[in-house]
Write an enzyme that holds these catalytic residues in place. Sequence first.
Site, short mmCIF file in Angstrom:
data_model
loop_
_atom_site.label_atom_id
_atom_site.label_comp_id
_atom_site.label_asym_id
_atom_site.label_seq_id
_atom_site.Cartn_x
_atom_site.Cartn_y
_atom_site.Cartn_z
N ASP A 15 0.81 -1.22 0.00
CA ASP A 15 0.00 0.00 0.00
C ASP A 15 0.84 1.27 0.00
O ASP A 15 0.45 2.30 0.54
CB ASP A 15 -0.97 0.01 1.21
CG ASP A 15 -1.88 -1.19 1.21
OD1 ASP A 15 -2.22 -1.67 0.11
OD2 ASP A 15 -2.24 -1.65 2.30
N LYS A 18 1.74 2.07 -5.08
CA LYS A 18 2.29 1.51 -6.33
C LYS A 18 1.38 1.80 -7.52
O LYS A 18 1.83 2.19 -8.59
CB LYS A 18 2.49 -0.02 -6.18
CG LYS A 18 3.49 -0.40 -5.10
CD LYS A 18 3.57 -1.91 -4.92
CE LYS A 18 2.32 -2.51 -4.35
NZ LYS A 18 2.01 -2.14 -2.95
N GLY A 42 -4.55 -4.32 -3.77
CA GLY A 42 -5.54 -3.28 -4.03
C GLY A 42 -4.76 -2.05 -4.45
O GLY A 42 -4.13 -1.42 -3.60
N HIS A 43 -4.73 -1.77 -5.74
CA HIS A 43 -3.92 -0.66 -6.26
C HIS A 43 -4.84 0.46 -6.73
O HIS A 43 -5.63 0.28 -7.65
CB HIS A 43 -3.04 -1.16 -7.42
CG HIS A 43 -2.03 -2.17 -6.98
ND1 HIS A 43 -1.16 -2.78 -7.84
CD2 HIS A 43 -1.75 -2.68 -5.76
CE1 HIS A 43 -0.38 -3.62 -7.17
NE2 HIS A 43 -0.73 -3.58 -5.90
N GLN A 229 1.97 -6.06 -3.22
CA GLN A 229 2.45 -6.17 -1.84
C GLN A 229 3.75 -5.35 -1.68
O GLN A 229 3.89 -4.33 -2.31
CB GLN A 229 2.64 -7.63 -1.42
CG GLN A 229 1.32 -8.39 -1.26
CD GLN A 229 0.71 -8.86 -2.55
OE1 GLN A 229 1.36 -9.52 -3.35
NE2 GLN A 229 -0.53 -8.54 -2.80
N THR A 305 -8.43 -3.36 -0.25
CA THR A 305 -9.00 -4.67 -0.56
C THR A 305 -10.00 -5.10 0.51
O THR A 305 -11.09 -5.54 0.21
CB THR A 305 -7.88 -5.72 -0.71
OG1 THR A 305 -7.06 -5.33 -1.80
CG2 THR A 305 -8.43 -7.11 -0.97
N THR A 306 -9.63 -4.94 1.78
CA THR A 306 -10.48 -5.47 2.85
C THR A 306 -11.14 -4.36 3.66
O THR A 306 -11.98 -4.64 4.51
CB THR A 306 -9.66 -6.35 3.81
OG1 THR A 306 -8.59 -5.55 4.34
CG2 THR A 306 -9.09 -7.56 3.10
N GLY A 307 -10.72 -3.10 3.46
CA GLY A 307 -11.28 -1.99 4.21
C GLY A 307 -10.77 -1.91 5.65
O GLY A 307 -11.21 -1.07 6.43
N LEU A 337 3.62 12.54 0.65
CA LEU A 337 4.36 13.55 1.41
C LEU A 337 3.38 14.58 1.98
O LEU A 337 3.59 15.11 3.07
CB LEU A 337 5.40 14.23 0.51
CG LEU A 337 6.39 15.15 1.21
CD1 LEU A 337 7.26 14.39 2.21
CD2 LEU A 337 7.30 15.86 0.19
P1 GDP Z 1 -0.80 0.27 -3.52
O1 GDP Z 1 -1.40 -1.00 -3.05
O2 GDP Z 1 0.66 0.34 -3.27
O3 GDP Z 1 -1.14 0.58 -4.96
O4 GDP Z 1 -1.45 1.44 -2.64
P2 GDP Z 1 -3.02 1.58 -2.25
O5 GDP Z 1 -3.77 2.03 -3.43
O6 GDP Z 1 -3.49 0.36 -1.55
O7 GDP Z 1 -2.92 2.69 -1.14
C1 GDP Z 1 -2.42 3.95 -1.38
C2 GDP Z 1 -3.51 4.98 -1.04
O8 GDP Z 1 -2.92 6.27 -0.97
C3 GDP Z 1 -4.58 5.10 -2.09
O9 GDP Z 1 -5.79 5.46 -1.46
C4 GDP Z 1 -4.09 6.23 -2.99
O10 GDP Z 1 -5.14 6.90 -3.67
C5 GDP Z 1 -3.45 7.12 -1.97
N1 GDP Z 1 -2.30 7.91 -2.47
C6 GDP Z 1 -1.31 7.50 -3.31
N2 GDP Z 1 -0.39 8.46 -3.45
C7 GDP Z 1 -0.80 9.50 -2.67
C8 GDP Z 1 -0.24 10.77 -2.35
O11 GDP Z 1 0.83 11.16 -2.82
N3 GDP Z 1 -0.95 11.55 -1.47
C9 GDP Z 1 -2.13 11.15 -0.93
N4 GDP Z 1 -2.74 11.97 -0.06
N5 GDP Z 1 -2.67 9.96 -1.21
C10 GDP Z 1 -2.01 9.14 -2.05
P1 IMO Z 2 -0.93 -4.23 -2.19
O1 IMO Z 2 -0.49 -4.81 -3.51
C1 IMO Z 2 -0.96 -4.61 2.14
C2 IMO Z 2 -0.94 -8.71 3.74
C3 IMO Z 2 -2.17 -9.18 4.48
C4 IMO Z 2 -1.54 -10.14 5.45
C5 IMO Z 2 -0.44 -10.80 4.61
C6 IMO Z 2 -0.82 -12.13 4.00
O2 IMO Z 2 -2.23 -3.50 -2.27
O3 IMO Z 2 0.16 -3.46 -1.56
P2 IMO Z 2 -2.41 -12.81 1.99
O4 IMO Z 2 -3.88 -12.58 1.77
O5 IMO Z 2 -1.55 -12.26 0.92
O6 IMO Z 2 -2.10 -14.25 2.27
O7 IMO Z 2 -2.07 -12.02 3.35
O8 IMO Z 2 -0.13 -9.87 3.60
N1 IMO Z 2 -1.21 -8.19 2.37
C7 IMO Z 2 -1.17 -6.89 2.05
N2 IMO Z 2 -0.97 -5.79 2.79
N3 IMO Z 2 -1.11 -4.50 0.81
C8 IMO Z 2 -1.27 -5.59 0.04
O9 IMO Z 2 -1.26 -5.54 -1.31
C9 IMO Z 2 -1.34 -6.86 0.65
N4 IMO Z 2 -1.52 -8.11 0.19
C10 IMO Z 2 -1.41 -8.91 1.25
O10 IMO Z 2 -2.80 -8.10 5.14
O11 IMO Z 2 -0.91 -9.46 6.50
MG MG Z 3 -2.93 -1.65 -1.78
#
Ligand code: GDP
Ligand code: IMO
Ligand code: MG
Length: 431
Positions: A15, A18, A42-43, A229, A305-307, A337
Amino acid sequence: MSDRVSVLIGAQWGDEGKGRVVDVLAKDADVVVRFQGGANAGHTVVVEGKKHVFHILPSGMLYPGKTCVIGNGLVVDPEQLRNEMEELDPKPEAIGVKLLISYSAHIVMPYHKKLDALAEHARSASGAGPIGTTGRGIGPCYVDKYSRIGIRAEDLVSPKVLEKKLRANVEEKNQILEKIYGAPKLDFNELYELATRWGEFMAPYLGDSTLEIDGAVTSGKSVLFEGAQGTLLDVDHGTYPFVTSSSCVSGGASIGGALGPGRFSRVIGVVKAYCTRVGEGPFPTEDRGVMGDRLRENGAEFGATTGRPRRCGWLDLVALNYAVKVNGIDSIALTKLDVLSGIGNLKVCDAYEINGKKYAAFPNSATIIENARPLYREMPAWDADISGCRRFEDLPEEARGYVRFIEDSASVKVSLIGVGPDREDTILRGF
Ligand code: GDP
Ligand code: IMO
Ligand code: MG
């Protein structure tokens, strides 16, 4: 250095942002390839205020004319894939996006999700404790892959192979469900019909991703490999056993994306300006108090993904330096930032104290890291809203100082800075 073939990975616990960085970089890429994981990812991508969350599909699906590949290293949940395709706006065919799913990607079956939940429950009931998985069947599906009994995407369109493999799996899983967990048995016919329907839906997208990617690289196209991840969730290099079941580090791109290591040009590490973690396991800089709550609130830190609420804490440079080494990161994309604006006393961790000893390097040992206590350095903070900044020079001096401190500590350039979730909320400094 050529930037034609890039790997982008998460440098923390997932998270990191990416999806949004892939979306920015995909503009200049011809092909975007997911190489591991599944719908546990969850991207999030935000374009002109509209939010898109990708679980299985590569985050390049929104750009016209791209080829997006689901590589052999993934475990694909067809149900999730179909939902995502249906929700996608604009539609791939309307903007000339080609989706290719590797024949060799593995399929997450309903029994994998069931076994994921049962194993978590059993771990919770025993002394081991839960991992806090996403419940998406990831671990059990990779277990089948490595046991060499997994169902691959190509099997969904070969009725005889599917029948043989599925029968064997149902027999095995029924033993496990009944004898270990006392759970209801699976119905072969029901699963076979479901898998056949999945095959019909997926057939137009199935193909040889190895040939496609080799062809793209050989012909000089720009290819971006999208990790899911993060480094500290990697099955080898993360905080085992509190990890996912795949190789999230840059090396995983070679295996799950089918390209020899020498053919990659650069590795981009996505780093959040602070740290978060979902699920159980060591997290040295976690703040369970007011500051953790403030970071969660300011950064809207709830799982895509899971909230689930994400655990939050300060930036961990010890872990970051480890990620730089394990992945060979040569540029950093620093996200969120803006979340640190007005946060108050800003800190970063630059060493651990473990059992009375100071550690400047991350110990990849479950028993050692468990006892890590972070040692902090105070950083000058800033109050100004930076979300409108588009050039590095526009940032307050303290924010620039924070970025430079990260660069100096990691010996890597910060090439992109996120100052908000939208595609436009980005400072590019040249990769
Ligand atoms: P990922 O799994 O690495 O793709 O990241 P996620 O999408 O799960 O979580 C990143 C969260 O931060 C999302 O809600 C994005 O919309 C948000 N986000 C990403 N970059 C920025 C940023 O530079 N500033 C803010 N405020 N939010 C961001
Ligand atoms: P993105 O791509 C954050 C964590 C789960 C758990 C562990 C194992 O959005 O960054 P799993 O279901 O993969 O067997 O769970 O990994 N986990 C993540 N945490 N971002 C993710 O994906 C994750 N995918 C799995 O919370 O601790
Ligand atoms: Mg994510």
